[in-house]
Design a protein around this motif. Sequence first.
Motif, mmCIF file in Angstrom:
data_model
loop_
_atom_site.group_PDB
_atom_site.id
_atom_site.type_symbol
_atom_site.label_atom_id
_atom_site.label_comp_id
_atom_site.label_asym_id
_atom_site.label_seq_id
_atom_site.Cartn_x
_atom_site.Cartn_y
_atom_site.Cartn_z
ATOM 1 N N THR A 16 1.082 -4.702 52.142
ATOM 2 C CA THR A 16 1.488 -3.821 51.048
ATOM 3 C C THR A 16 2.715 -4.388 50.004
ATOM 4 O OG1 THR A 16 3.521 -3.091 52.451
ATOM 5 C CG2 THR A 16 1.381 -2.167 52.685
ATOM 6 N N SER A 17 2.670 -3.824 49.078
ATOM 7 C CA SER A 17 3.789 -4.301 48.126
ATOM 8 C C SER A 17 5.210 -4.374 48.584
ATOM 9 C CB SER A 17 3.776 -3.542 46.646
ATOM 10 O OG SER A 17 2.449 -3.383 46.106
ATOM 11 N N ILE A 18 5.591 -3.258 49.355
ATOM 12 C CA ILE A 18 6.580 -3.449 50.030
ATOM 13 C C ILE A 18 6.961 -4.405 50.955
ATOM 14 C CG2 ILE A 18 8.427 -2.151 51.482
ATOM 15 C CD1 ILE A 18 6.982 0.506 50.622
ATOM 16 N N GLN A 19 6.015 -4.895 51.535
ATOM 17 C CA GLN A 19 5.924 -6.063 52.365
ATOM 18 C C GLN A 19 6.245 -7.298 51.982
ATOM 19 O OE1 GLN A 19 2.431 -5.438 54.981
ATOM 20 N NE2 GLN A 19 3.630 -4.496 56.595
ATOM 21 N N LYS A 20 5.552 -7.508 50.850
ATOM 22 C CA LYS A 20 5.578 -8.614 50.143
ATOM 23 C C LYS A 20 7.032 -8.901 49.433
ATOM 24 C CE LYS A 20 0.894 -8.757 48.591
ATOM 25 N NZ LYS A 20 -0.168 -8.522 47.489
ATOM 26 N N ALA A 21 7.431 -7.814 48.718
ATOM 27 C CA ALA A 21 8.656 -7.591 48.380
ATOM 28 C C ALA A 21 9.914 -7.772 49.367
ATOM 29 C CB ALA A 21 9.078 -6.337 47.722
ATOM 30 N N ASP A 26 5.149 -9.864 41.032
ATOM 31 C CA ASP A 26 5.025 -11.038 40.758
ATOM 32 C C ASP A 26 4.328 -11.693 41.922
ATOM 33 O OD1 ASP A 26 6.512 -11.001 38.486
ATOM 34 O OD2 ASP A 26 8.461 -11.765 39.423
ATOM 35 N N PRO A 27 3.623 -12.648 41.825
ATOM 36 C CA PRO A 27 2.818 -13.322 42.943
ATOM 37 C C PRO A 27 3.501 -13.676 44.048
ATOM 38 C CG PRO A 27 2.060 -14.483 40.813
ATOM 39 C CD PRO A 27 3.385 -13.629 40.457
ATOM 40 N N ASP A 28 4.813 -13.864 44.157
ATOM 41 C CA ASP A 28 5.608 -14.337 45.228
ATOM 42 C C ASP A 28 6.224 -13.197 45.913
ATOM 43 O OD1 ASP A 28 7.406 -13.599 43.357
ATOM 44 O OD2 ASP A 28 8.826 -15.409 43.357
ATOM 45 N N GLY A 29 5.734 -11.805 45.266
ATOM 46 C CA GLY A 29 6.434 -10.521 45.816
ATOM 47 C C GLY A 29 7.569 -10.052 45.181
ATOM 48 N N ALA A 30 8.135 -10.701 44.353
ATOM 49 C CA ALA A 30 9.209 -10.286 43.623
ATOM 50 C C ALA A 30 8.861 -9.328 42.419
ATOM 51 C CB ALA A 30 9.960 -11.284 43.050
ATOM 52 N N PHE A 31 10.191 -8.580 42.018
ATOM 53 C CA PHE A 31 9.866 -7.739 40.920
ATOM 54 C C PHE A 31 10.963 -8.174 39.841
ATOM 55 C CE2 PHE A 31 7.592 -5.182 43.776
ATOM 56 C CZ PHE A 31 6.588 -4.506 43.076
ATOM 57 N N THR A 32 10.928 -9.240 39.543
ATOM 58 C CA THR A 32 11.744 -9.837 38.459
ATOM 59 C C THR A 32 12.794 -10.531 39.233
ATOM 60 O OG1 THR A 32 11.288 -8.323 36.797
ATOM 61 C CG2 THR A 32 13.137 -9.729 36.467
ATOM 62 N N ASP A 33 13.984 -9.748 40.019
ATOM 63 C CA ASP A 33 15.244 -10.112 40.422
ATOM 64 C C ASP A 33 15.314 -9.522 41.728
ATOM 65 O OD1 ASP A 33 16.415 -7.790 39.688
ATOM 66 O OD2 ASP A 33 16.679 -8.760 37.560
ATOM 67 N N PRO A 34 16.460 -9.843 42.452
ATOM 68 C CA PRO A 34 16.919 -8.942 43.728
ATOM 69 C C PRO A 34 17.099 -7.669 43.510
ATOM 70 C CG PRO A 34 17.513 -11.322 44.045
ATOM 71 C CD PRO A 34 17.256 -11.134 42.373
#
Length: 459
Positions: free
Chosen positions: A51-56, A283-291
Amino acid sequence: MVYLPLIVAFSLVAFGYSQDVELQQTATTNYAYKDTTEAMRSTTENQKYETSIQKALAWLVTQRESNWGWRNDTSKVLTALQLTPQEESAALLPTHLEMQLSFKQMEVEIVVLLWRSAFSRHHEVPITPPKLSQYCLALNALCYDPRQFHGHDLIGTLQHHEAVHDLEFAYATLAACSARAHVRKKQIRRLLDIANTAKDHNIDTVAMTILALRCIVKDHRHRNLQHSLRRPSINLARQQQTDGGFGNLYNTALTLQALQDMNEINNHWNKSAAKNYIESRQDPDGAFTDPNLTAEVILALSERGLGSIRNLDCGKFDDYENHVDIDGLTKSFSSHGNDSEIRNVTITYTLWVGSNITENSTISITAPRNTSFYNIMQMAMDLDPRFSFEASEWPNGHYVHTLAGYKEEPMGYHYWLLYRLPEIPDPMAPPANQLVAPVGVDDLLIEEGDHYLFWYKKL
């Protein structure tokens, strides 16, 4: 003497933090932190999380620094980590020990900012209202009462300097309400004014206002305001754009939190489209721009956002065993845990004017046990104009200098003295000076059967 509470607070936090150096070494050894972090980063890059949450979450943990914080975003990240349901990503959440270390880092940040304030020329707290709100919400989420932060009432400080900007004001009110502090009638009226003119305000302001009002109506004293949420919520929902978002990631995440579980407005927006808008911008690494933004998105997608903090049962985390009881503070916070009558207490508050007591007013107030007397004074002022007051704010708390229209006159030796008494004060048998309260209005916490007296007299 003015700086003593801060010196003690700084010493306590420094001592606790020095102890945690050993904990940090243990955590690094026992949990193989570096190896785990690298494994998380590698797994994220391979997009093995479902999921997106897990990646984030996986990305967020990799951004933690050697001091166990996230630079300026520690408070927001801790809030998101604490509120994320365990069943969503139990294996990704930090361990109990790691959360303790991160909490200590945030605690140090707050104390340092207060310390700087104590030595600033004008005694200004160098924490902007949004940042202080963020700290207070994080402390609440971690079951630490921000009204009792090492002798400082952070909520009192937040409410004393009412924000000019509507967004900051709504954020601060949400923080105060989440801590179960008293929200004054004029503050509620300002929120309602913003809500009733929603079309004239930005999306983030309206969303934050709805979050604050939804928190306020959870108090049984304000449930009649529930109807006031419908129109601004519909107006907000209708601002959804064709791509599913509300202008940008932050606005969309905040709107998802504001409209959570409001089934009566489902016909006015597409919740799934809003989630898809957010997830498509990961983002591909799981981020949404910044913490900071990543934490905000996690709060939105997990559906346990800022609006859920007030409902936390800080005495029970059985369903979320990874959610940490910080050094036993959960237990100490539980007395503020709900609005039930069992945990409410009733006290009396009396004003006397003159050494011969020419004016005598008494009011009875029911409030949650351990509420600060400063908040009681605010409640009394709302209920009866005779209890109106003015206070100056110092690094160690509020100093009340005017009550009922009478201001202290040092040249004439007229001062206001605060007494904590075992019974209602009797003008025929005035209390002795040894019954003067030993602490200020911020640190004086009410108990059942307490009686308080503010007496304007000549010393």
